[in-house]
Design an enzyme around this catalytic site. Structure first.
Site, PDB file in Angstrom:
ATOM      1  N   GLY A   1       0.774  -1.231   0.000  1.00 54.81           N
ATOM      2  CA  GLY A   1       0.000   0.000   0.000  1.00 54.81           C
ATOM      3  C   GLY A   1       0.807   1.282   0.000  1.00 54.81           C
ATOM      4  CB  CYS A   2       4.275   2.139   0.586  1.00 54.57           C
ATOM      5  SG  CYS A   2       4.093   1.790   2.338  1.00 54.57           S
TER       6      CYS A   2
END
Length: 145
Positions: free
Chosen positions: A52-53
């Site tokens: 999710g980065c």
């Protein structure tokens, strides 16, 4: 594992950060990232990648003093391929580094980071992975409790 000892105390950083303009705040974050203990490339795997980065972020836990009565302390190695993101990682680690798993689980990481107002200081791309990194650190601490 002395890499993080060069980093300032979080409360000192908050005081400094408040007086800086936007450009100097970026520089401060970049300098924090540079002070992180180096993470060996061999540990930068799909298993240590934080999901999710927008930038690649890797976090790898190690246990210090595993023989002690409290079960040891967690020491995190972390890295990113983006300089400012690496500085954000350093801020997060300053809240939990080398603490017992129970202490990490009880730490209000978001509260400790609140004075930095990262969501308003940085683009959403740079901050979107912070909750995922914090969740990963908490999950790791709960596994070692």
């Amino acid at each position: 594992m002395a890499g993080m000892t060069l980093l300032p105390v979080l409360t000192d950083l908050v005081e400094e950060y408040e007086f800086l303009d936007a450009d100097d705040r970026y520089r401060l974050l970049i300098d924090l990232g540079k002070a992180l203990e180096p993470m060996p490339d061999a540990l930068k795997t799909d298993a240590t990648l934080v999901r999710g980065c927008s930038a690649a972020v890797w976090v790898y836990p190690t246990v210090l003093d595993a023989d002690s009565a409290n079960g040891g302390r967690l020491h995190f190695l972390a890295d990113s391929n983006a300089a400012i993101t690496k500085g954000i990682i350093a801020l997060v680690l300053l809240t939990v580094q080398d603490q017992a798993p129970a202490a990490i689980a009880a730490t209000d990481i978001e509260g400790a980071l609140a004075p930095f107002d990262l969501r308003n200081q940085l683009s959403s791309n740079r901050t979107q992975g912070i909750p995922n990194m914090i969740a990963l650190i908490r999950e790791t601490a709960s596994r070692y409790r």
